[in-house]
Design a protein around this motif. Structure first.
Motif, PDB file in Angstrom:
ATOM      1  N   ALA A  45      11.565   5.293   4.397  1.00 28.07           N
ATOM      2  CA  ALA A  45      10.724   4.385   5.183  1.00 28.07           C
ATOM      3  C   ALA A  45      11.397   4.148   6.531  1.00 28.07           C
ATOM      4  CB  ALA A  45      10.502   3.065   4.454  1.00 28.07           C
ATOM      5  N   ARG A  46      10.645   4.263   7.606  1.00 25.33           N
ATOM      6  CA  ARG A  46      11.205   4.161   8.951  1.00 25.33           C
ATOM      7  C   ARG A  46      11.500   2.727   9.361  1.00 25.33           C
ATOM      8  NH1 ARG A  46       7.154   7.383  12.488  1.00 25.33           N
ATOM      9  NH2 ARG A  46       8.529   6.554  14.080  1.00 25.33           N
ATOM     10  N   SER A  47      10.837   1.759   8.727  1.00 26.44           N
ATOM     11  CA  SER A  47      11.024   0.344   9.052  1.00 26.44           C
ATOM     12  C   SER A  47      10.447  -0.486   7.909  1.00 26.44           C
ATOM     13  CB  SER A  47      10.306   0.003  10.359  1.00 26.44           C
ATOM     14  OG  SER A  47       8.916  -0.134  10.134  1.00 26.44           O
ATOM     15  N   PRO A  48      10.630  -1.807   7.950  1.00 22.24           N
ATOM     16  CA  PRO A  48      10.017  -2.653   6.915  1.00 22.24           C
ATOM     17  C   PRO A  48       8.549  -2.992   7.195  1.00 22.24           C
ATOM     18  CG  PRO A  48      11.468  -3.973   8.282  1.00 22.24           C
ATOM     19  CD  PRO A  48      11.609  -2.554   8.743  1.00 22.24           C
ATOM     20  N   ARG A  49       7.958  -2.332   8.205  1.00 17.45           N
ATOM     21  CA  ARG A  49       6.530  -2.557   8.471  1.00 17.45           C
ATOM     22  C   ARG A  49       5.693  -2.019   7.309  1.00 17.45           C
ATOM     23  NH1 ARG A  49       3.820  -0.575  13.050  1.00 17.45           N
ATOM     24  NH2 ARG A  49       4.476   1.437  12.266  1.00 17.45           N
ATOM     25  N   GLU A  50       4.593  -2.686   7.054  1.00 15.66           N
ATOM     26  CA  GLU A  50       3.718  -2.333   5.938  1.00 15.66           C
ATOM     27  C   GLU A  50       3.365  -0.849   5.920  1.00 15.66           C
ATOM     28  OE1 GLU A  50      -0.631  -3.602   4.052  1.00 15.66           O
ATOM     29  OE2 GLU A  50       0.139  -4.661   5.804  1.00 15.66           O
ATOM     30  N   GLU A  51       2.949  -0.309   7.057  1.00 12.86           N
ATOM     31  CA  GLU A  51       2.518   1.090   7.107  1.00 12.86           C
ATOM     32  C   GLU A  51       3.647   2.043   6.725  1.00 12.86           C
ATOM     33  OE1 GLU A  51       2.374  -0.984   9.868  1.00 12.86           O
ATOM     34  OE2 GLU A  51       0.296  -1.603   9.597  1.00 12.86           O
ATOM     35  N   ASP A  52       4.851   1.768   7.218  1.00  9.80           N
ATOM     36  CA  ASP A  52       5.991   2.634   6.916  1.00  9.80           C
ATOM     37  C   ASP A  52       6.380   2.562   5.444  1.00  9.80           C
ATOM     38  OD1 ASP A  52       6.097   3.492   9.561  1.00  9.80           O
ATOM     39  OD2 ASP A  52       7.598   1.985  10.133  1.00  9.80           O
ATOM     40  N   LEU A  53       6.320   1.372   4.878  1.00 12.11           N
ATOM     41  CA  LEU A  53       6.658   1.218   3.457  1.00 12.11           C
ATOM     42  C   LEU A  53       5.638   1.936   2.580  1.00 12.11           C
ATOM     43  CD1 LEU A  53       7.724  -2.538   3.338  1.00 12.11           C
ATOM     44  CD2 LEU A  53       9.188  -0.512   3.592  1.00 12.11           C
ATOM     45  N   ILE A  54       4.369   1.788   2.896  1.00 14.90           N
ATOM     46  CA  ILE A  54       3.329   2.443   2.100  1.00 14.90           C
ATOM     47  C   ILE A  54       3.436   3.957   2.213  1.00 14.90           C
ATOM     48  CG2 ILE A  54       0.831   2.805   1.895  1.00 14.90           C
ATOM     49  CD1 ILE A  54       0.525  -0.228   2.393  1.00 14.90           C
ATOM     50  N   ASP A  55       3.731   4.463   3.409  1.00 12.04           N
ATOM     51  CA  ASP A  55       3.906   5.916   3.572  1.00 12.04           C
ATOM     52  C   ASP A  55       5.045   6.432   2.694  1.00 12.04           C
ATOM     53  OD1 ASP A  55       1.827   6.043   5.387  1.00 12.04           O
ATOM     54  OD2 ASP A  55       3.141   6.174   7.155  1.00 12.04           O
ATOM     55  N   ALA A  56       6.172   5.725   2.686  1.00  8.20           N
ATOM     56  CA  ALA A  56       7.318   6.144   1.874  1.00  8.20           C
ATOM     57  C   ALA A  56       6.983   6.054   0.385  1.00  8.20           C
ATOM     58  CB  ALA A  56       8.548   5.295   2.206  1.00  8.20           C
ATOM     59  N   PHE A  57       6.303   4.978  -0.013  1.00  8.63           N
ATOM     60  CA  PHE A  57       5.920   4.824  -1.418  1.00  8.63           C
ATOM     61  C   PHE A  57       5.002   5.971  -1.847  1.00  8.63           C
ATOM     62  CE2 PHE A  57       3.205   3.464  -4.853  1.00  8.63           C
ATOM     63  CZ  PHE A  57       4.059   2.783  -5.707  1.00  8.63           C
ATOM     64  N   THR A  58       4.013   6.255  -1.025  1.00 13.57           N
ATOM     65  CA  THR A  58       3.050   7.311  -1.350  1.00 13.57           C
ATOM     66  C   THR A  58       3.734   8.668  -1.484  1.00 13.57           C
ATOM     67  OG1 THR A  58       1.306   6.078  -0.240  1.00 13.57           O
ATOM     68  CG2 THR A  58       0.918   8.422  -0.591  1.00 13.57           C
ATOM     69  N   ALA A  59       4.654   8.953  -0.585  1.00 11.89           N
ATOM     70  CA  ALA A  59       5.355  10.242  -0.610  1.00 11.89           C
ATOM     71  C   ALA A  59       6.280  10.383  -1.815  1.00 11.89           C
ATOM     72  CB  ALA A  59       6.147  10.428   0.678  1.00 11.89           C
ATOM     73  N   HIS A  60       6.742   9.273  -2.358  1.00 10.99           N
ATOM     74  CA  HIS A  60       7.721   9.315  -3.451  1.00 10.99           C
ATOM     75  C   HIS A  60       7.257   8.542  -4.679  1.00 10.99           C
ATOM     76  CE1 HIS A  60      10.741  11.200  -0.917  1.00 10.99           C
ATOM     77  NE2 HIS A  60      10.262  10.436   0.050  1.00 10.99           N
ATOM     78  N   ARG A  61       5.954   8.415  -4.807  1.00  9.86           N
ATOM     79  CA  ARG A  61       5.385   7.604  -5.885  1.00  9.86           C
ATOM     80  C   ARG A  61       5.889   8.009  -7.273  1.00  9.86           C
ATOM     81  NH1 ARG A  61      -0.120   4.866  -5.722  1.00  9.86           N
ATOM     82  NH2 ARG A  61      -0.026   3.693  -7.650  1.00  9.86           N
ATOM     83  N   SER A  62       5.943   9.283  -7.565  1.00  7.08           N
ATOM     84  CA  SER A  62       6.341   9.703  -8.914  1.00  7.08           C
ATOM     85  C   SER A  62       7.784   9.295  -9.213  1.00  7.08           C
ATOM     86  CB  SER A  62       6.137  11.204  -9.104  1.00  7.08           C
ATOM     87  OG  SER A  62       6.932  11.929  -8.196  1.00  7.08           O
ATOM     88  N   GLU A  63       8.675   9.406  -8.246  1.00 10.44           N
ATOM     89  CA  GLU A  63      10.065   8.993  -8.451  1.00 10.44           C
ATOM     90  C   GLU A  63      10.172   7.481  -8.659  1.00 10.44           C
ATOM     91  OE1 GLU A  63      12.880  10.944  -5.502  1.00 10.44           O
ATOM     92  OE2 GLU A  63      10.895  11.524  -4.745  1.00 10.44           O
ATOM     93  N   ILE A  64       9.405   6.735  -7.882  1.00 15.00           N
ATOM     94  CA  ILE A  64       9.429   5.272  -7.978  1.00 15.00           C
ATOM     95  C   ILE A  64       8.846   4.826  -9.316  1.00 15.00           C
ATOM     96  CG2 ILE A  64       8.487   3.153  -6.976  1.00 15.00           C
ATOM     97  CD1 ILE A  64       8.665   4.719  -4.214  1.00 15.00           C
ATOM     98  N   GLU A  65       7.761   5.426  -9.732  1.00 17.24           N
ATOM     99  CA  GLU A  65       7.169   5.072 -11.022  1.00 17.24           C
ATOM    100  C   GLU A  65       8.088   5.443 -12.180  1.00 17.24           C
ATOM    101  OE1 GLU A  65       3.252   6.815 -10.973  1.00 17.24           O
ATOM    102  OE2 GLU A  65       2.421   5.103  -9.852  1.00 17.24           O
TER     103      GLU A  65
END
Length: 91
Positions: A45-65
């Protein structure tokens, strides 16, 4: 214990600087969350901004889950908050 994750979008929680996302444990809803710090430190995630966090989550969703599933198993299906330290020491 049967754990699944609905495919809905995560929700931004500004006061906590985290994203929340649902899980289902034995068909019961359980809230999971991951901190902005964890998303920045470990998932790009490039910053704690909502858009950046969601982008990082989406790209790594399987690892996070997968991490959330491990934590749900350890905690007996109780809500989880994934911090940066979890990924630093447990993966």
């Amino acid at each position: 214990m049967h754990i699944s994750f609905p495919s809905c979008a995560p929700e931004y929680c500004g006061p906590d600087l985290a994203l929340t996302f649902p899980a289902r444990v034995d068909e019961q809803p359980v809230q999971c969350a991951i901190t902005a710090e964890a998303l920045e430190d470990h998932f790009g995630a490039r910053s704690p901004r909502e858009e950046d966090l969601i982008d990082a989550f989406t790209a790594h969703r399987s690892e996070i889950e997968l991490a959330a599933q491990r934590m749900l198993n350890e905690l007996g299906g109780k809500p989880v908050l994934l911090h940066s330290g979890y990924f630093r020491f447990c993966t």
